[in-house]
Design a protein around this motif. Structure first.
Motif, PDB file in Angstrom:
ATOM      1  N   GLY A  79     -16.535 -11.920  11.123  1.00 23.01           N
ATOM      2  CA  GLY A  79     -15.745 -10.878  11.774  1.00 23.01           C
ATOM      3  C   GLY A  79     -14.398 -10.647  11.139  1.00 23.01           C
ATOM      4  O   GLY A  79     -13.620  -9.821  11.615  1.00 23.01           O
ATOM      5  N   TYR A  80     -14.111 -11.383  10.064  1.00 23.99           N
ATOM      6  CA  TYR A  80     -12.856 -11.224   9.336  1.00 23.99           C
ATOM      7  C   TYR A  80     -13.147 -10.790   7.903  1.00 23.99           C
ATOM      8  O   TYR A  80     -14.271 -10.956   7.408  1.00 23.99           O
ATOM      9  N   VAL A  81     -12.136 -10.257   7.232  1.00 19.66           N
ATOM     10  CA  VAL A  81     -12.239  -9.893   5.824  1.00 19.66           C
ATOM     11  C   VAL A  81     -11.073 -10.528   5.071  1.00 19.66           C
ATOM     12  O   VAL A  81     -10.045 -10.855   5.655  1.00 19.66           O
ATOM     13  N   THR A  82     -11.244 -10.695   3.781  1.00 20.53           N
ATOM     14  CA  THR A  82     -10.241 -11.323   2.934  1.00 20.53           C
ATOM     15  C   THR A  82      -9.213 -10.306   2.446  1.00 20.53           C
ATOM     16  O   THR A  82      -9.568  -9.203   2.038  1.00 20.53           O
ATOM     17  N   MET A  83      -7.957 -10.694   2.506  1.00 18.05           N
ATOM     18  CA  MET A  83      -6.865  -9.903   1.949  1.00 18.05           C
ATOM     19  C   MET A  83      -6.125 -10.754   0.926  1.00 18.05           C
ATOM     20  O   MET A  83      -5.884 -11.935   1.170  1.00 18.05           O
ATOM     21  N   PHE A  84      -5.760 -10.162  -0.202  1.00 16.05           N
ATOM     22  CA  PHE A  84      -5.022 -10.884  -1.230  1.00 16.05           C
ATOM     23  C   PHE A  84      -3.544 -10.538  -1.147  1.00 16.05           C
ATOM     24  O   PHE A  84      -3.157  -9.364  -1.070  1.00 16.05           O
ATOM     25  N   VAL A  85      -2.725 -11.568  -1.164  1.00 14.32           N
ATOM     26  CA  VAL A  85      -1.294 -11.419  -0.940  1.00 14.32           C
ATOM     27  C   VAL A  85      -0.639 -10.496  -1.953  1.00 14.32           C
ATOM     28  O   VAL A  85       0.186  -9.642  -1.601  1.00 14.32           O
ATOM     29  N   ASP A  86      -0.997 -10.625  -3.222  1.00 12.92           N
ATOM     30  CA  ASP A  86      -0.342  -9.840  -4.260  1.00 12.92           C
ATOM     31  C   ASP A  86      -0.615  -8.347  -4.121  1.00 12.92           C
ATOM     32  O   ASP A  86       0.140  -7.529  -4.664  1.00 12.92           O
ATOM     33  N   PHE A  87      -1.699  -7.983  -3.413  1.00 12.50           N
ATOM     34  CA  PHE A  87      -1.926  -6.560  -3.162  1.00 12.50           C
ATOM     35  C   PHE A  87      -0.763  -5.980  -2.365  1.00 12.50           C
ATOM     36  O   PHE A  87      -0.333  -4.854  -2.594  1.00 12.50           O
ATOM     37  N   PHE A  88      -0.271  -6.756  -1.399  1.00 14.47           N
ATOM     38  CA  PHE A  88       0.809  -6.277  -0.544  1.00 14.47           C
ATOM     39  C   PHE A  88       2.144  -6.302  -1.279  1.00 14.47           C
ATOM     40  O   PHE A  88       2.965  -5.404  -1.107  1.00 14.47           O
ATOM     41  N   GLY A  89       2.378  -7.341  -2.075  1.00 12.47           N
ATOM     42  CA  GLY A  89       3.655  -7.468  -2.745  1.00 12.47           C
ATOM     43  C   GLY A  89       3.813  -6.598  -3.969  1.00 12.47           C
ATOM     44  O   GLY A  89       4.873  -6.017  -4.202  1.00 12.47           O
ATOM     45  N   ASP A  90       2.748  -6.460  -4.761  1.00 18.51           N
ATOM     46  CA  ASP A  90       2.849  -5.752  -6.035  1.00 18.51           C
ATOM     47  C   ASP A  90       2.121  -4.419  -6.063  1.00 18.51           C
ATOM     48  O   ASP A  90       2.288  -3.660  -7.012  1.00 18.51           O
ATOM     49  N   CYS A  91       1.308  -4.137  -5.073  1.00 20.35           N
ATOM     50  CA  CYS A  91       0.476  -2.934  -5.113  1.00 20.35           C
ATOM     51  C   CYS A  91       0.767  -1.948  -3.989  1.00 20.35           C
ATOM     52  O   CYS A  91       0.075  -0.949  -3.857  1.00 20.35           O
ATOM     53  N   ASN A  92       1.757  -2.256  -3.146  1.00 22.22           N
ATOM     54  CA  ASN A  92       2.074  -1.391  -2.007  1.00 22.22           C
ATOM     55  C   ASN A  92       0.876  -1.175  -1.089  1.00 22.22           C
ATOM     56  O   ASN A  92       0.753  -0.146  -0.431  1.00 22.22           O
ATOM     57  N   PHE A  93      -0.018  -2.149  -1.056  1.00 20.53           N
ATOM     58  CA  PHE A  93      -1.161  -2.106  -0.144  1.00 20.53           C
ATOM     59  C   PHE A  93      -0.642  -2.358   1.276  1.00 20.53           C
ATOM     60  O   PHE A  93       0.187  -3.245   1.482  1.00 20.53           O
ATOM     61  N   GLN A  94      -1.119  -1.576   2.240  1.00 31.94           N
ATOM     62  CA  GLN A  94      -0.646  -1.712   3.613  1.00 31.94           C
ATOM     63  C   GLN A  94      -1.804  -1.551   4.588  1.00 31.94           C
ATOM     64  O   GLN A  94      -2.842  -0.978   4.261  1.00 31.94           O
ATOM     65  N   LEU A  95      -1.620  -2.086   5.780  1.00 38.30           N
ATOM     66  CA  LEU A  95      -2.534  -1.861   6.891  1.00 38.30           C
ATOM     67  C   LEU A  95      -1.767  -1.181   8.017  1.00 38.30           C
ATOM     68  O   LEU A  95      -0.638  -1.556   8.294  1.00 38.30           O
ATOM     69  N   PRO A  96      -2.374  -0.179   8.674  1.00 37.97           N
ATOM     70  CA  PRO A  96      -3.725   0.328   8.454  1.00 37.97           C
ATOM     71  C   PRO A  96      -3.847   1.098   7.138  1.00 37.97           C
ATOM     72  O   PRO A  96      -2.859   1.605   6.619  1.00 37.97           O
ATOM     73  N   LEU A  97      -5.080   1.165   6.635  1.00 38.95           N
ATOM     74  CA  LEU A  97      -5.335   1.873   5.388  1.00 38.95           C
ATOM     75  C   LEU A  97      -5.264   3.378   5.602  1.00 38.95           C
ATOM     76  O   LEU A  97      -5.552   3.887   6.684  1.00 38.95           O
ATOM     77  N   THR A  98      -4.892   4.076   4.561  1.00 37.91           N
ATOM     78  CA  THR A  98      -4.883   5.530   4.638  1.00 37.91           C
ATOM     79  C   THR A  98      -6.300   6.073   4.515  1.00 37.91           C
ATOM     80  O   THR A  98      -7.197   5.425   3.970  1.00 37.91           O
ATOM     81  N   VAL A  99      -6.494   7.278   4.995  1.00 39.10           N
ATOM     82  CA  VAL A  99      -7.790   7.928   4.881  1.00 39.10           C
ATOM     83  C   VAL A  99      -8.170   8.090   3.419  1.00 39.10           C
ATOM     84  O   VAL A  99      -9.339   7.962   3.037  1.00 39.10           O
ATOM     85  N   PHE A 100      -7.183   8.334   2.556  1.00 39.59           N
ATOM     86  CA  PHE A 100      -7.454   8.477   1.131  1.00 39.59           C
ATOM     87  C   PHE A 100      -8.068   7.207   0.554  1.00 39.59           C
ATOM     88  O   PHE A 100      -9.042   7.259  -0.207  1.00 39.59           O
ATOM     89  N   VAL A 101      -7.505   6.038   0.925  1.00 33.91           N
ATOM     90  CA  VAL A 101      -8.057   4.772   0.434  1.00 33.91           C
ATOM     91  C   VAL A 101      -9.487   4.593   0.921  1.00 33.91           C
ATOM     92  O   VAL A 101     -10.372   4.163   0.170  1.00 33.91           O
TER      93      VAL A 101
END
Length: 295
Positions: free
Chosen positions: A78-100
């Protein structure tokens, strides 16, 4: 930008980036076969807690620090993996945009299967590739480069955490890393065919600061507020909010109370994000382990 008119139209088996592996990839290749034997957790819980604060992670997403000895392939059911560097270096955020969501659905991928691809513009000039068990994007041959992603993301596979799968509202497929990847036949835009193409310029990559994250969080997470964020730069007039993402921005962000009958601006932008269902986030999950969040 140089114009090109000959798109690729061939079929290839798992196309690789044309450049040789970096020292980081060579080191990881010694211990990682595709999709197996992922490195174990190697970052601290205190840094994890700081990450949640800095990204303003909604608590209902159930972000969880892994257990000692876990790998990215061991999320609870029921969980998914998130990588820390996505948030720090890639501007990855939750919730995800519709585009993503649309990009992931188009390429039949789970977000946890992507590596450094989050750092690249996922446009028609990029081609899906796979290396060391994770998917990425390489620049297509004979295409202009629209973004300049940074380099040197080290040991990203050892820094991960888990969030509830319900936080990812799209039904995403878990793509097989050994499958054939078809080279897409998409024409490269040109100034003489699309009027917006001539207005593009090469941009660099930068991290969002807390002020920018705060504005984004307000716009998508406080629907009952009769207010909206306002950016003021050199005078008292309102400036477009996108100006705050420019490196030369020196203005400030304020909160403006809406007048009678006026909706908060955040209600307008909410449709651009995949907002999780409250009931799904609160559902009781069974015990067990997954595989990068695969069903």
């Amino acid at each position: 930008m140089t114009e090109h008119s000959n798109p690729l139209s061939t079929t290839v088996e798992n196309p690789e980036p044309p450049s040789p592996m970096t020292a980081e990839e060579e080191e990881e290749a010694e211990v990682n076969s595709p999709g197996k034997n992922l490195p174990v957790l190697k970052w601290t819980k205190s840094v994890f807690e700081t990450l949640l604060t800095n990204t303003q992670m909604p608590p209902e997403y159930g972000a969880m620090y892994p257990q000692e000895g876990d790998t990215a392939g061991d999320p609870p059911t029921g969980y998914v993996t998130m990588f820390v560097d996505f948030f720090g270096d890639c501007n990855f955020q939750l919730p995800l945009t519709v585009f993503v969501f649309e990009v992931l659905e188009y390429y039949q991928l789970r977000n946890s299967q992507l590596s450094l691809a989050w750092r690249r513009g996922i446009l028609a000039v990029f081609q899906l590739s796979v290396s060391l068990g994770f998917f990425s994007f390489r620049q297509r041959d004979h295409t202009p480069k629209l973004m300049i992603p940074p380099k040197g993301m080290m040991k990203w596979k050892t820094k991960f955490f888990y969030v509830k799968a319900a936080a990812i509202t799209a039904t995403l497929q878990f793509r097989n890393v050994t499958g054939t990847i078809i080279t897409e036949n998409i024409s490269v835009p040109r100034a003489d065919t699309l009027d917006w193409f001539s207005r593009l310029w090469i941009i660099g990559w930068f991290k969002l600061d807390n002020r920018q994250l705060w504005v984004l969080r307000m716009m998508i997470g406080r629907l009952s507020w009769k207010a909206r964020p306002v950016l003021r730069e050199k005078n008292s007039e309102e400036d477009p909010l996108w100006r705050m993402f420019f490196p030369d921005f020196k203005g400030k962000v304020e909160i403006l109370t809406c007048g009678a009958g006026e909706e908060g601006w955040n209600r307008t932008i909410i449709s651009n994000f995949g907002m999780p269902d409250e009931a799904a986030l609160n559902a009781v999950l069974p015990e067990g382990k997954g595989d990068l969040g695969a069903p």
